[in-house]
Design a protein around this motif. Sequence first.
Motif, short mmCIF file in Angstrom:
data_model
loop_
_atom_site.label_atom_id
_atom_site.label_comp_id
_atom_site.label_asym_id
_atom_site.label_seq_id
_atom_site.Cartn_x
_atom_site.Cartn_y
_atom_site.Cartn_z
N GLY A 107 8.87 16.75 -5.64
CA GLY A 107 10.01 15.85 -5.80
C GLY A 107 10.67 15.36 -4.53
O GLY A 107 11.83 14.93 -4.56
N VAL A 108 9.97 15.43 -3.40
CA VAL A 108 10.53 14.90 -2.15
C VAL A 108 10.81 13.41 -2.30
O VAL A 108 9.97 12.66 -2.79
CB VAL A 108 9.57 15.14 -0.97
N ILE A 109 11.99 12.98 -1.89
CA ILE A 109 12.37 11.57 -1.92
C ILE A 109 12.03 10.93 -0.58
O ILE A 109 12.39 11.47 0.47
CB ILE A 109 13.87 11.41 -2.22
N VAL A 110 11.35 9.80 -0.63
CA VAL A 110 10.97 9.09 0.60
C VAL A 110 11.71 7.76 0.65
O VAL A 110 11.48 6.89 -0.18
CB VAL A 110 9.45 8.85 0.67
N LEU A 152 3.89 6.18 -3.16
CA LEU A 152 4.87 7.22 -2.82
C LEU A 152 5.13 8.19 -3.96
O LEU A 152 5.44 9.36 -3.73
CB LEU A 152 6.19 6.57 -2.37
N GLN A 153 5.03 7.71 -5.20
CA GLN A 153 5.26 8.60 -6.32
C GLN A 153 4.25 9.75 -6.33
O GLN A 153 4.57 10.88 -6.70
CB GLN A 153 5.17 7.82 -7.65
N PHE A 167 0.81 -1.22 0.00
CA PHE A 167 0.00 0.00 0.00
C PHE A 167 0.84 1.27 0.00
O PHE A 167 0.64 2.16 -0.83
CB PHE A 167 -0.93 0.00 1.21
N LEU A 168 1.79 1.37 0.93
CA LEU A 168 2.54 2.61 1.06
C LEU A 168 3.44 2.89 -0.14
O LEU A 168 3.33 3.94 -0.80
CB LEU A 168 3.38 2.57 2.34
N ILE A 169 4.34 1.96 -0.44
CA ILE A 169 5.34 2.19 -1.49
C ILE A 169 4.71 2.42 -2.86
O ILE A 169 5.15 3.32 -3.60
CB ILE A 169 6.37 1.04 -1.51
#
Length: 303
Positions: free
Chosen positions: A127-130, A118-119, A113-115
């Motif tokens: 453009g925050v990188i998680v 993330l986009q 669900f989460l990943i």
Amino acid sequence: MPIEDDEVPLNAIRVFVTIAREGSVTRAASALGTTQSSVSRYLAVLQNYLGAELMERRGRRSELTEFGRLFANTVAEPLDTVCFTAKRMCRRNRSNVNRILVRTSLSTFAYSFLIPNLQAFSAETGGVIVDVISSLSQPTSSDNFDILITRDLSMIEPAHDWEIYNEELVCVGSPNHVDGKTISIVRSMPILNITSRPDILPTWMRAMNLTSEDIKSEGARYDHNYLALPAVMTGKCLLVAPEIIVSDLVRGGVLTVIPGSRTRSGMQYRAYAVDRSDNPEIARAFCRWLARLCKKAAIPEAT
């Protein structure tokens, strides 16, 4: 690695403090992401340096000696302070102000669900990188993360927190095998067992007014739901799982929820944005975004 007589073995001290906190060499190795033999070698190095035994056998278990407890209690807090200060002042960690680190104890939730979403967060925030890591160990103030997502761990340091999901359970199966069927199908199709969540099946059965005699429970065993999902998607078996981790698969027609199989588990997912984060505003924005995302994940009740 050999050390000089006057050289304090700091790495060995760090490993020993982890042994003391985790309660065993095995759990310490898991928490540190290394092998038991490596942890044992560091323990031997520190005992040799101190000239004293730090652990002793008690039956089948190993426990700290009195000297070991005294040493661990004395050095643990200063060591945490050193590690925390170094991480806070590390220029390398500040090289990208548009980056946050999410830690979670919910591996299937992250995977399913989460990943995959993330986009969308990255697009919304310029453009925050998680980065995402998973760990089942209790977090400490010296751990490097901005956000904790958990169902079962507690946060002991200052943080903003959000209730992101009250867990609901559903029984699912492959459309080829369960379309048009009712809850009575549990008598004829095996239900997979998830060993990391032994609470799920008994909780669901009580809510459905079912006993062990009412279900075919000799399904295969899997450590985690994400390992069982391919099996239930392709095989003639059922899975009782949190709705949120199967919602996209149900919407995509890969899985079907058996009508009337939804119930609350009593478990709550929470997100914590730690106050010490280098990017506190981004961390809090992420938690608010995740709370909204989870609210949208509910599957319409089948009729």
